[in-house]
Design an enzyme around this catalytic site. Structure first.
Site, PDB file in Angstrom:
ATOM      1  N   LYS A  43     -12.771 -20.421   7.848  1.00 32.50           N
ATOM      2  CA  LYS A  43     -11.983 -21.654   7.751  1.00 32.50           C
ATOM      3  C   LYS A  43     -12.892 -22.879   7.779  1.00 32.50           C
ATOM      4  CE  LYS A  43      -7.928 -19.471   9.799  1.00 32.50           C
ATOM      5  NZ  LYS A  43      -7.320 -19.044  11.064  1.00 32.50           N
ATOM      6  N   GLY A 100      -2.692 -22.303   9.253  1.00 32.15           N
ATOM      7  CA  GLY A 100      -1.318 -21.838   9.042  1.00 32.15           C
ATOM      8  C   GLY A 100      -0.398 -22.882   8.458  1.00 32.15           C
ATOM      9  N   ARG A 119       0.830  -1.206   0.000  1.00 27.40           N
ATOM     10  CA  ARG A 119       0.000   0.000   0.000  1.00 27.40           C
ATOM     11  C   ARG A 119       0.865   1.256   0.000  1.00 27.40           C
ATOM     12  NH1 ARG A 119      -5.016  -0.071   3.164  1.00 27.40           N
ATOM     13  NH2 ARG A 119      -3.820  -1.273   4.681  1.00 27.40           N
TER      14      ARG A 119
HETATM   15  N1  LIG Z   1      -0.769 -13.391  10.178  1.00 27.06           N
HETATM   16  C1  LIG Z   1      -1.107 -14.674  10.211  1.00 27.06           C
HETATM   17  O1  LIG Z   1      -0.825 -15.406  11.162  1.00 27.06           O
HETATM   18  C2  LIG Z   1      -1.876 -15.274   9.068  1.00 27.06           C
HETATM   19  C3  LIG Z   1      -2.028 -16.675   9.026  1.00 27.06           C
HETATM   20  C4  LIG Z   1      -2.743 -17.257   7.973  1.00 27.06           C
HETATM   21  C5  LIG Z   1      -3.281 -16.460   6.988  1.00 27.06           C
HETATM   22  N2  LIG Z   1      -3.118 -15.092   7.058  1.00 27.06           N
HETATM   23  C6  LIG Z   1      -3.704 -14.302   5.983  1.00 27.06           C
HETATM   24  O2  LIG Z   1      -2.640 -13.757   5.229  1.00 27.06           O
HETATM   25  C7  LIG Z   1      -3.037 -12.489   4.698  1.00 27.06           C
HETATM   26  C8  LIG Z   1      -2.032 -11.413   5.136  1.00 27.06           C
HETATM   27  O3  LIG Z   1      -1.987 -11.398   6.547  1.00 27.06           O
HETATM   28  P1  LIG Z   1      -0.863 -10.546   7.330  1.00 27.06           P
HETATM   29  O4  LIG Z   1      -0.996 -10.957   8.746  1.00 27.06           O
HETATM   30  O5  LIG Z   1       0.440 -10.670   6.664  1.00 27.06           O
HETATM   31  O6  LIG Z   1      -1.453  -9.051   7.141  1.00 27.06           O
HETATM   32  P2  LIG Z   1      -0.690  -7.650   7.290  1.00 27.06           P
HETATM   33  O7  LIG Z   1      -1.754  -6.659   7.622  1.00 27.06           O
HETATM   34  O8  LIG Z   1       0.480  -7.790   8.193  1.00 27.06           O
HETATM   35  O9  LIG Z   1      -0.139  -7.386   5.814  1.00 27.06           O
HETATM   36  C9  LIG Z   1      -0.966  -6.957   4.749  1.00 27.06           C
HETATM   37  C10 LIG Z   1      -0.112  -6.315   3.669  1.00 27.06           C
HETATM   38  O10 LIG Z   1      -0.975  -5.951   2.602  1.00 27.06           O
HETATM   39  C11 LIG Z   1      -0.592  -4.673   2.135  1.00 27.06           C
HETATM   40  N3  LIG Z   1      -1.711  -3.997   1.476  1.00 27.06           N
HETATM   41  C12 LIG Z   1      -2.859  -3.565   2.025  1.00 27.06           C
HETATM   42  N4  LIG Z   1      -3.611  -2.962   1.090  1.00 27.06           N
HETATM   43  C13 LIG Z   1      -2.910  -3.009  -0.060  1.00 27.06           C
HETATM   44  C14 LIG Z   1      -3.145  -2.543  -1.377  1.00 27.06           C
HETATM   45  N5  LIG Z   1      -4.265  -1.915  -1.693  1.00 27.06           N
HETATM   46  N6  LIG Z   1      -2.192  -2.782  -2.327  1.00 27.06           N
HETATM   47  C15 LIG Z   1      -1.064  -3.442  -2.017  1.00 27.06           C
HETATM   48  N7  LIG Z   1      -0.792  -3.900  -0.783  1.00 27.06           N
HETATM   49  C16 LIG Z   1      -1.704  -3.697   0.179  1.00 27.06           C
HETATM   50  C17 LIG Z   1      -0.120  -3.933   3.361  1.00 27.06           C
HETATM   51  O11 LIG Z   1       0.708  -2.859   2.990  1.00 27.06           O
HETATM   52  C18 LIG Z   1       0.631  -5.047   4.082  1.00 27.06           C
HETATM   53  O12 LIG Z   1       1.937  -5.119   3.565  1.00 27.06           O
HETATM   54  C19 LIG Z   1      -4.465 -12.268   5.184  1.00 27.06           C
HETATM   55  O13 LIG Z   1      -5.367 -12.782   4.216  1.00 27.06           O
HETATM   56  C20 LIG Z   1      -4.542 -13.129   6.434  1.00 27.06           C
HETATM   57  O14 LIG Z   1      -5.846 -13.535   6.743  1.00 27.06           O
HETATM   58  C21 LIG Z   1      -2.423 -14.498   8.066  1.00 27.06           C
HETATM   59  N1  LIG Z   2      -5.763 -14.491  12.689  1.00 30.81           N
HETATM   60  C1  LIG Z   2      -5.600 -15.873  12.360  1.00 30.81           C
HETATM   61  C2  LIG Z   2      -4.363 -16.076  11.541  1.00 30.81           C
HETATM   62  C3  LIG Z   2      -4.208 -17.476  11.019  1.00 30.81           C
HETATM   63  O1  LIG Z   2      -5.142 -17.758  10.021  1.00 30.81           O
HETATM   64  C4  LIG Z   2      -5.516 -16.683  13.640  1.00 30.81           C
HETATM   65  O2  LIG Z   2      -5.378 -16.081  14.715  1.00 30.81           O
HETATM   66  O3  LIG Z   2      -5.627 -17.892  13.571  1.00 30.81           O
HETATM   67 NA    NA Z   3      -2.536 -25.059   6.471  1.00 30.68          NA
END
Ligand SMILES: NC(=O)c1ccc[n+]([C@@H]2O[C@H](COP(=O)([O-])OP(=O)(O)OC[C@H]3O[C@@H](n4cnc5c(N)ncnc54)[C@H](O)[C@@H]3O)[C@@H](O)[C@H]2O)c1
Ligand SMILES: N[C@@H](CCO)C(=O)O
Ligand code: NA
Length: 448
Positions: free
Chosen positions: A220, A149, A62
């Site tokens: 999920k 995860g 972003r």
């Molecule tokens: N954090 C976890 O433990 C975890 C586990 C499993 C799945 N996920 C999934 O993974 C994905 C990312 O999670 P995260 O924890 O890394 O989130 P985060 O908020 O840390 O990162 C999101 C990223 O997306 C970018 N972003 C937002 N809007 C944007 C745009 N318009 N254009 C380009 N980039 C943009 C932000 O700058 C940031 O870098 C989500 O779908 C989340 O549900 C996260």
């Molecule tokens: N927010 C999610 C990340 C993993 O999908 C959790 O706490 O399980």
């Molecule tokens: Na998995």
């Protein structure tokens, strides 16, 4: 990658002759940062496993100015342009949320890019559109990181168990709420401070109400039910209750009885008396015995039981949230997608042939634990028992403890339709002899 780069799986080209798979990364937050690190640190090994050099073509964030650590030539704020660029083979989406991500991924698939995503919210709403677009273009859609995860769970459901008949999938699929409930139970820590800590550790969603109100787990559950039962279940089909209403009193009531409270996702194949099949998918807090294997799953760990006709019971356990564990699942998908492109094949497509109806929560059989403060006098137990009987709910166990002029009464039921149990609790709460309904919780993992 050009078509002439395709080769058979047995082709032994030297590293210099390997084709290159170019990756567009969308989002570089908690998970994206770890994906970049692993892609860089393990480049040679990944190339050997994928049969192709896996190279970043661009990274969309972003605010590019907030990412001085990334190579400036790769960073863009225009994800929509990046995903359709000619030099991109695979799009890895780690932004989250539904719009504009859905449009980007549909455009990427239509342009012939394979997609790897961790976005459960999107998949639980729009998997049909995404699968349709991936089929139309003959490209891959992989999403192992979206559920539990690091734990390999979706690939076992999509591939390893494709020859079996799965009857139940039940487990802890949200790390944040498990972290909070474990801390409340173990140390009596407060809800808010524990949630803040889960955010700092990178477990919580950008909007943590998605975790605490059960939306994340419901997404999920929808994905798990769809894959396990070869049907289409969306997030709105999943009965959802979060942990916001789980009180210290609930945890104490559980502890007194040698139990604890977990937020579970429960997906079941239900067969009616006439043989008609449906599926049930729900997320809610559950009281389980401390001896139950899920009771020992602490912190942000996840654990999921799968029951299948031929395989019997399987259990999947590991880190369900956090940057590095989630990146592990993303990289696994990326290697699979790269391999498929190298050999000109595809991974599994959507399998929704069973097209089963979703059974409403009210008709789903559950068991309740009800803890009451009641007047300590003759006939009270009979009145409470009558309320259960009046709704056709059979009682499995009753425990009574006296204190001054109040008695503490705990009732555990046999299985009954959830609506009948709810109606019973509503009626009991209105009885004059009931001073307070201390705790109402569904029960799993005990003999009926
Ligand atoms: N954090 C976890 O433990 C975890 C586990 C499993 C799945 N996920 C999934 O993974 C994905 C990312 O999670 P995260 O924890 O890394 O989130 P985060 O908020 O840390 O990162 C999101 C990223 O997306 C970018 N972003 C937002 N809007 C944007 C745009 N318009 N254009 C380009 N980039 C943009 C932000 O700058 C940031 O870098 C989500 O779908 C989340 O549900 C996260
Ligand atoms: N927010 C999610 C990340 C993993 O999908 C959790 O706490 O399980
Ligand atoms: Na998995």
């Amino acid at each position: 990658m050009s078509p002439s780069d395709k080769r058979s799986p047995t082709d032994k080209r030297s590293p210099a002759d390997r084709p290159t798979i170019r990756v567009a990364l969308l989002g570089c937050g908690t998970v994206g940062t770890e994906v970049v690190r692993l892609l860089t640190e393990q480049a040679d090994e990944l190339a050997a496993r994928a049969g192709a050099t896996v190279e970043l073509a661009g990274i969309a964030v972003r605010r590019p100015d907030k990412h001085p650590e990334l190579p400036p030539g790769l960073v863009t704020d225009d994800a929509a342009a990046l995903v359709v660029r000619d030099d991109v083979d695979v799009v890895v989406e780690l932004v989250g949320g539904i719009e504009p991500v859905r449009d980007w991924l549909l455009a990427a698939l239509a342009a012939g890019k394979s997609v790897v995503t961790a976005n459960k919210a999107l998949l639980a709403e729009h998997s049909a559109d995404l699968f349709e677009a991936s089929d139309a273009a003959g490209v891959d859609l992989y999403f192992e990181a979206a559920v539990a995860g690091a734990i390999p769970l979706l690939r076992p459901l999509r591939e390893s168990l494709a020859g079996d008949r799965i009857t139940r999938v039940m487990g802890i699929v949200n790390g944040t709420t498990n972290y909070i409930l474990s801390a409340m139970d173990n140390t009596g820590a407060g809800y808010a401070e524990t949630l803040d800590e889960a955010g700092r550790l990178g477990y919580a969603e950008a909007d943590p109400t998605a975790d605490v109100d059960g939306y994340d787990a419901a997404s999920k559950a929808a994905i798990l039910a769809s894959l396990a039962f070869h049907t289409r279940v969306t997030a709105k089909d999943v009965h959802r209750e979060g942990i916001a209403d789980v009180t210290a009193a609930d945890l104490v009531a559980a502890r007194v009885l040698g139990r604890t409270v977990k937020l579970l996702a429960i997906c079941e194949r239900v067969t009616a008396d006439d043989g008609a099949e449906s599926v049930s998918a729900r997320v809610h807090p559950v009281m389980i015995p401390r001896s139950h294997q899920l009771a020992g799953v602490g912190g942000a760990f996840n654990a999921v039981y799968v029951e299948a006709d031929a395989a019997g019971e399987l259990m999947f356990y590991g880190q369900g949230a956090g940057g590095a564990p989630t990146a592990s699942a993303v990289l696994g998908d990326l290697v699979a997608v790269a391999r498929n492109r190298v050999v000109g094949g595809r991974g599994p497509r959507e399998s929704a042939h069973a097209a089963l109806p979703v059974r409403p929560m009210g008709q789903t059989p559950t068991r309740y634990h009800v803890s009451l403060d009641v007047a300590d006098r003759a006939g009270v137990l009979a009145q409470v028992a009558q309320a259960f009987a009046g709704h056709g709910v059979s009682i499995a166990a009753v425990r009574q403890r006296d204190a001054n002029d109040t008695a503490s009464l705990v009732v555990v039921t046999h299985l009954a339709p959830d609506a009948a149990l709810q109606s019973t609790v509503d009626e009991i709460a209105k009885l004059d002899v009931v001073h307070q309904v201390v705790s109402v919780m569904r029960v799993e993992g005990e003999d009926a």
